[in-house]
Write an enzyme that holds these catalytic residues in place. Sequence first.
Site, short mmCIF file in Angstrom:
data_model
loop_
_atom_site.label_atom_id
_atom_site.label_comp_id
_atom_site.label_asym_id
_atom_site.label_seq_id
_atom_site.Cartn_x
_atom_site.Cartn_y
_atom_site.Cartn_z
N ASP A 53 35.80 26.15 41.22
CA ASP A 53 36.37 25.23 40.23
C ASP A 53 36.52 23.82 40.81
O ASP A 53 36.25 23.58 41.99
CB ASP A 53 37.69 25.78 39.68
N HIS A 104 18.92 37.25 52.29
CA HIS A 104 19.68 38.48 52.12
C HIS A 104 21.01 38.43 52.87
O HIS A 104 21.05 38.05 54.03
CB HIS A 104 18.83 39.66 52.61
#
Length: 151
Positions: free
Chosen positions: A28, A20
């Site tokens: 990219d 969490h």
Amino acid sequence: MKRNGILNVELSGALATLGHTDLLMVVDAGFPIPRTTHRVDLAIAENLPDLRTVLSLISDELIVEGVVRAEDVTTNSPHLEEWLQQQFTDAEFTTRTHADMLGELAKQAKVIVRTGAFEPWGNIGLYCGVDVPRWFGGEGIIVPDYYASKL
């Protein structure tokens, strides 16, 4: 052999380490990944694999409560923005400067997954969440206000 899901051993293992509020970035081909960050490199060639495929597969395996992207995405890449909004319907969306995405945010990421994407501003941060009904759905559990809408 695994029946389904992500078959790449390094990516599957890296996803299993997330908890969490941990930050995972899917980036990219040209992203400057910090040397100290856990790097999972999937890039084979231009757009192999592409950003959306990797994000989609990861979203099938993680609970994503937050999505962060460069503010340029909202103004200069409307197709990517629309796709993200449709893919992560339950997530809170935020923006950062492009420089923050490449610098400060990258340093905060627990894992960075490099794709083969040749896509402007194709660097997306995913903040991990919890399965609210499973965590807070038990008898006698008081659900915090910030999770009540997700039950």
